[in-house]
Design an enzyme around this catalytic site. Sequence first.
Site, PDB file in Angstrom:
ATOM      1  N   GLU A 179       0.818  -1.213   0.000  1.00  0.00           N
ATOM      2  CA  GLU A 179       0.000   0.000   0.000  1.00  0.00           C
ATOM      3  C   GLU A 179       0.856   1.269   0.000  1.00  0.00           C
ATOM      4  O   GLU A 179       1.710   1.446   0.882  1.00  0.00           O
ATOM      5  CB  GLU A 179      -0.919  -0.042   1.232  1.00  0.00           C
ATOM      6  CG  GLU A 179      -1.757   1.183   1.468  1.00  0.00           C
ATOM      7  CD  GLU A 179      -2.773   1.460   0.351  1.00  0.00           C
ATOM      8  OE1 GLU A 179      -3.287   0.508  -0.253  1.00  0.00           O
ATOM      9  OE2 GLU A 179      -3.041   2.656   0.092  1.00  0.00           O
TER      10      GLU A 179
ATOM     11  N   THR B 169      -5.794   1.070  -5.521  1.00  0.00           N
ATOM     12  CA  THR B 169      -5.253  -0.264  -5.207  1.00  0.00           C
ATOM     13  C   THR B 169      -5.814  -1.332  -6.144  1.00  0.00           C
ATOM     14  O   THR B 169      -5.094  -2.244  -6.563  1.00  0.00           O
ATOM     15  CB  THR B 169      -5.572  -0.619  -3.740  1.00  0.00           C
ATOM     16  OG1 THR B 169      -4.896   0.319  -2.902  1.00  0.00           O
ATOM     17  CG2 THR B 169      -5.122  -2.018  -3.379  1.00  0.00           C
TER      18      THR B 169
ATOM     19  N   HIS C  79      -1.564   2.697   4.843  1.00  0.00           N
ATOM     20  CA  HIS C  79      -2.653   3.421   4.166  1.00  0.00           C
ATOM     21  C   HIS C  79      -2.793   4.818   4.768  1.00  0.00           C
ATOM     22  O   HIS C  79      -2.594   5.014   5.962  1.00  0.00           O
ATOM     23  CB  HIS C  79      -3.975   2.651   4.299  1.00  0.00           C
ATOM     24  CG  HIS C  79      -5.017   3.102   3.321  1.00  0.00           C
ATOM     25  ND1 HIS C  79      -5.738   4.258   3.484  1.00  0.00           N
ATOM     26  CD2 HIS C  79      -5.420   2.567   2.142  1.00  0.00           C
ATOM     27  CE1 HIS C  79      -6.551   4.419   2.453  1.00  0.00           C
ATOM     28  NE2 HIS C  79      -6.370   3.396   1.612  1.00  0.00           N
TER      29      HIS C  79
ATOM     30  N   ASP D  63       1.785  -0.119  -4.794  1.00  0.00           N
ATOM     31  CA  ASP D  63       0.594  -0.032  -5.651  1.00  0.00           C
ATOM     32  C   ASP D  63       0.405   1.345  -6.275  1.00  0.00           C
ATOM     33  O   ASP D  63       0.068   1.462  -7.453  1.00  0.00           O
ATOM     34  CB  ASP D  63      -0.681  -0.507  -4.925  1.00  0.00           C
ATOM     35  CG  ASP D  63      -1.064   0.313  -3.700  1.00  0.00           C
ATOM     36  OD1 ASP D  63      -0.319   1.238  -3.329  1.00  0.00           O
ATOM     37  OD2 ASP D  63      -2.133   0.015  -3.104  1.00  0.00           O
ATOM     38  N   HIS D  64       0.631   2.406  -5.499  1.00  0.00           N
ATOM     39  CA  HIS D  64       0.413   3.772  -6.022  1.00  0.00           C
ATOM     40  C   HIS D  64       1.064   4.768  -5.084  1.00  0.00           C
ATOM     41  O   HIS D  64       1.652   4.383  -4.061  1.00  0.00           O
ATOM     42  CB  HIS D  64      -1.086   4.042  -6.197  1.00  0.00           C
ATOM     43  CG  HIS D  64      -1.911   3.754  -4.968  1.00  0.00           C
ATOM     44  ND1 HIS D  64      -1.780   4.460  -3.795  1.00  0.00           N
ATOM     45  CD2 HIS D  64      -2.849   2.808  -4.714  1.00  0.00           C
ATOM     46  CE1 HIS D  64      -2.609   3.992  -2.891  1.00  0.00           C
ATOM     47  NE2 HIS D  64      -3.262   2.965  -3.413  1.00  0.00           N
TER      48      HIS D  64
END
Length: 407
Positions: A37, A79, A192, A251-252
């Site tokens: 994450e 995600t 997160h 993921d990003h």
Amino acid sequence: DQQEIQRWFDQAKSRRVVQNETFGAYRDSNIIVVQAEAFMNFMIGKKIGGQEITPNFNRLMQESMYYSNFYHQTGQGRTSDADFSSQSSLHPLPTGSVFVRFPDHEYDVLPSILKENGYETGAFHAYESSFWNRLNMYKAMNYDHFYSKSDYKMDEAIGWSLGDKSFFRQSLELMSTEKQPSYSFLITLSSHHPYTLPANVQELDTGEFKGTIFGDYLQSVHYVDAAVGELVEGMKQQGIWDNTILVFYGDHDNSIQDKEPYEQFLGKSLTSLDMSQIMNQVPLLIHLPDGQHAGIFDEPAGQLDMAPSLLHLLGISTESYYMMGNNLFSGQERFVVLRSGAFTDGKLYYVPSPDSRFDNGSCYDLTTRKLADVEKCKIPYEEANKRLSISDRVITGDLIKLLRTKE
Ligand code: GP9
């Protein structure tokens, strides 16, 4: 229209499908893919107050293939887009999430292909199974198992759910019941947004960033890194380290857009090009069972490249699959297109303008890192847009089914 799309896929296939010494070199290995994450690339190898942010990742890098110029290709589906693109080798959509909008369409995805090749397959994520429509999408992707929040003991509360240390420990236990070879896709959650960790797991002195969201971000990444260290130890104890390909990627981005903390952290002023790369680059690490081919690879690569590259290592031909990404082991030049319409071939880097007009975009020369004449980006710009449009048409029109019947 369909002929044009078929022609494009045929050309992509001829670049991707290569029989060289790495093809099948890791046949029947187990695979563990960790999608982390908001795990970005800019803090890899960096220290704060003398303390490494990602000591375990840095150590693992010594015996792995580390892609230092790897891009996330996500859009609004965040995600779920990273997941979709990595497993299917197609682009996510310009709006919404493919997981939510088109879970019932046909895609050539890694879990399904590996299952056909004798693998037991599982997705692991200690959160609500309905989030991002995973329950339906993972069924459609043909996973044998989807272990979600209710399959885990909530013995370490962090952020939205279970802490990644416990998540990895329990995931390894769940994996031990599966037959080998197995494919396991693990999605972490502890880093997160908004990145606040309980005080007792904060082990990084974030110094000048203490009390800021950027400091909290570094703190949470440091925790995830420690969890990765424990995952590697756990794999060794479980006796699967030497017969498993371990893949780790972010993921990003972390949604912290403000340039200032990055400048402060990196100790230099950052250009628009620097910021665009920082916000779009995530790390990719591939650890092969025998630790071979280790090194730093700085040619561009992206999430769409994961599925074809892993299949190459396993000796599973991607000839019959509708995939758009590069095979990282083909030795071919690579072109990476982001969902925003930005792209790079390693020499040029194009950033589209908000009005999407080609000439208003910025075309950078990566050697000088200065703006170049925008016309230099014209041909790759057209190719980038063609790819995004083909991917969109394939997904929304459920074209793989159709194209396959016409083969
Ligand atoms: C939740 C997690 C978060 O299950 O995957 O997704 P994101 O908000 O980062 O897209």
